[in-house]
Scaffold this motif. Sequence first.
Motif, PDB file in Angstrom:
ATOM      1  N   LEU A 194       0.817  -1.207   0.000  1.00 33.84           N
ATOM      2  CA  LEU A 194       0.000   0.000   0.000  1.00 33.84           C
ATOM      3  C   LEU A 194       0.851   1.259   0.000  1.00 33.84           C
ATOM      4  O   LEU A 194       0.323   2.353  -0.033  1.00 33.84           O
ATOM      5  CB  LEU A 194      -0.879   0.031   1.252  1.00 33.84           C
ATOM      6  N   ASP A 195       2.179   1.121   0.086  1.00 34.48           N
ATOM      7  CA  ASP A 195       3.071   2.275   0.233  1.00 34.48           C
ATOM      8  C   ASP A 195       2.705   3.098   1.455  1.00 34.48           C
ATOM      9  O   ASP A 195       2.816   4.317   1.446  1.00 34.48           O
ATOM     10  CB  ASP A 195       3.017   3.173  -1.010  1.00 34.48           C
ATOM     11  N   CYS A 196       2.226   2.440   2.505  1.00 35.54           N
ATOM     12  CA  CYS A 196       1.768   3.196   3.661  1.00 35.54           C
ATOM     13  C   CYS A 196       2.917   3.483   4.617  1.00 35.54           C
ATOM     14  O   CYS A 196       2.805   4.365   5.464  1.00 35.54           O
ATOM     15  CB  CYS A 196       0.673   2.439   4.393  1.00 35.54           C
ATOM     16  N   LEU A 203      -4.557  -9.722  10.136  1.00 36.30           N
ATOM     17  CA  LEU A 203      -5.211  -8.434   9.915  1.00 36.30           C
ATOM     18  C   LEU A 203      -5.888  -8.367   8.558  1.00 36.30           C
ATOM     19  O   LEU A 203      -6.844  -7.636   8.371  1.00 36.30           O
ATOM     20  CB  LEU A 203      -4.181  -7.303  10.020  1.00 36.30           C
ATOM     21  N   ALA A 249      -9.521  -8.330   8.290  1.00 37.23           N
ATOM     22  CA  ALA A 249     -10.289  -7.134   8.606  1.00 37.23           C
ATOM     23  C   ALA A 249     -10.415  -6.219   7.394  1.00 37.23           C
ATOM     24  O   ALA A 249     -11.171  -5.275   7.399  1.00 37.23           O
ATOM     25  CB  ALA A 249      -9.624  -6.378   9.746  1.00 37.23           C
ATOM     26  N   PHE A 250      -9.670  -6.526   6.362  1.00 38.69           N
ATOM     27  CA  PHE A 250      -9.653  -5.650   5.202  1.00 38.69           C
ATOM     28  C   PHE A 250     -10.564  -6.156   4.106  1.00 38.69           C
ATOM     29  O   PHE A 250     -11.009  -7.299   4.121  1.00 38.69           O
ATOM     30  CB  PHE A 250      -8.224  -5.556   4.664  1.00 38.69           C
ATOM     31  N   VAL A 251     -10.812  -5.298   3.167  1.00 40.88           N
ATOM     32  CA  VAL A 251     -11.557  -5.702   1.990  1.00 40.88           C
ATOM     33  C   VAL A 251     -10.727  -6.758   1.262  1.00 40.88           C
ATOM     34  O   VAL A 251      -9.504  -6.642   1.211  1.00 40.88           O
ATOM     35  CB  VAL A 251     -11.742  -4.469   1.092  1.00 40.88           C
ATOM     36  N   GLY A 276      -8.888  -8.479  -4.111  1.00 38.96           N
ATOM     37  CA  GLY A 276      -9.337  -8.176  -5.463  1.00 38.96           C
ATOM     38  C   GLY A 276     -10.121  -6.884  -5.545  1.00 38.96           C
ATOM     39  O   GLY A 276     -10.176  -6.236  -6.578  1.00 38.96           O
ATOM     40  N   GLU A 277     -10.715  -6.471  -4.426  1.00 38.97           N
ATOM     41  CA  GLU A 277     -11.649  -5.356  -4.500  1.00 38.97           C
ATOM     42  C   GLU A 277     -10.988  -4.000  -4.401  1.00 38.97           C
ATOM     43  O   GLU A 277     -11.576  -3.004  -4.775  1.00 38.97           O
ATOM     44  CB  GLU A 277     -12.685  -5.490  -3.394  1.00 38.97           C
ATOM     45  N   VAL A 278      -9.789  -3.958  -3.863  1.00 45.95           N
ATOM     46  CA  VAL A 278      -9.093  -2.677  -3.769  1.00 45.95           C
ATOM     47  C   VAL A 278      -7.952  -2.705  -4.770  1.00 45.95           C
ATOM     48  O   VAL A 278      -7.173  -3.642  -4.783  1.00 45.95           O
ATOM     49  CB  VAL A 278      -8.514  -2.472  -2.351  1.00 45.95           C
TER      50      VAL A 278
END
Lengths: 323, 291
Positions: A272-274, A312, A315-317, A320-322
């Motif tokens: 995510l480059d977070c 974790l 808990a995320f989408v 494939g959806e993001v």
Amino acid sequence: MSRRRAVLALLAVCVLGCLAENAQGQALHYERPVERAPQEKDIGGGYVTPKVQKPLPRRAWLEILDVALLAAAMGVSVWIVVKRRSRRWLVALTVASVGYFGFYREGCVCPIGSIQNVTVALTDPNYHIPMVVTATFFLPLLVAVFYGRAFCGGVCALGSIQELVLLKPVQVPRRLDQALGLLKYVYLAAAIWYAVLPAAQRDFVICRFDPFVSLFRRSGFAHMLALGAGFLVLGMFVGRPYCRYLCPYGGLLSWFSRLAARGVSITPNKELDCGLCAEACPYGAIEEMRAVRRKCLYCARCYAACPREGPLVKAFVPLGEVR
Amino acid sequence: MSGPGLKNATIAAGAVMVLSVVALAVDYAVMRGWTPASDAQIAALQEKVQRDAKLAPVLAAEQKRIAEFNRARRARVNWLSLVLVGAAAGFLGGAKRLLAGQARPPVRVPERGPSAVWPRAGRAVAAQAAAAAPEIDLTFVDGLIEKEGRGAEAAIPILQAIQAHYRYLPDEALRRVCHLTEISPAQIAGTSSFYSRFRRSPVGEHIVRVCHGTACHVAGARQITDELRRELAIAEGEDTDPSRTFTVEEVACLGCCSLAPVLMVDEHTAGKLTPATACDALAAVQPGERA
């Protein structure tokens, strides 16, 4: 690739050299002459000098078991980091290593101290090291050529105990980190220098100033115990100070691990480059969102901090959806 | 265990740890003071024994006493250090859990619905949903056709004017055009889908143009776009967020490669972006400012 081959060839030559030394050492007959003590005839009265008692060496199969465990622990460390990608498993391995290599084996034989033994064996024809020391010294280097510093993570007892005390890491400023990081090469050079000196002046400084070995043995010089405790207290806030700034074997490993193709990797293709991983790394080993092999100490904290890793993710989408 | 229980246990373990360290230190300090004295005692006794052999049992007893004492001390230190290791393990484990509980940031879950980052926009969506699809005022289309004429050659100027007015081509307006002029639905569909300037879906209040020219591409424009889409919760295959606040477009070049990667929010340009700062650039125009 050819560079890696050259390094592997160099390692092979060193191992063969040590093994030849070892074979020669086996052939030597060792007996300490007892001349200075009173002799039988001086004492008289039918006194018989008891046979010279030597402490028995650790049983051969136990020594082989130690090497096998070292190899297995490194294999598990690589598996956890490359395949399992789990901090939790790595913590379990770390605790096991502190228990076995640290408190049970009392921090000996360790590759860090064996730098000097290997150096002496390669330079002094009268000094021989057993196969176990040879294997202990070269195995982690061999692994580093392919997978980076797998030994440092959950295997090295000295590293592991620092790993476990790390409580609230602060990020060391990059410049300071780099400058302090040079100390370990100075220490490595000093250790080699003290090892190649003639036998009388030789000094096994690495083992003598090993800050944690007296903690593992729960006895030792007060100043060494204090030094060890000091490193641990510092290690609660600065990630693994001994490993990063002083460990001479860490210096060797960071050279060898430059060639490594695999190791800790930051979620290729789905990151995510977070920057959470870089924030979580107490060792400043993540630069520009990539784990730097020569600095990465295999602690897997980046996996634990990553929203795209482990439990974790649920808990995320779904991925494939993001986009 | 959690909460106050964990905290108390951690503090207790820490106290045990400190106590055992203090005990070990005191033991060490006392021993340091004691050992030379006993060494001197033994030496003195040994000297006496050399002169008077009858004192030998006294020396032996003294030596035994010291050996016993040392053995007891060794055992004591061993136990204390084991307690210390155990307490330290407990303290560190507890402290780590407490710190982790404190510091754990809320897990950021990209929402599918109204953007979590732009709450005002989120409210706007709710209002919009309540009011159903707003009626489009078509009197503009009627006036436009009077001005442009009813021939097929007027198709492009009419479409351009409609887009300029509504900011996209609403289906109702296009149907009205077909109804009033000689332009066929097929011609409108063909023309409006051929030119990329025409768009058939409503546009957000603000248009974000992310440069994907060579320089920006190399500097990570893909990551910038991905981050914006993620933050605004723009669904796959769409270009506007659910609240219709921002439309994210990928454009060829904005002509300021030295600022790469760069984007424009309406007329504001933001350069040298990173995924972390990309969303701050959107703050240049307040969401819902024109509403």
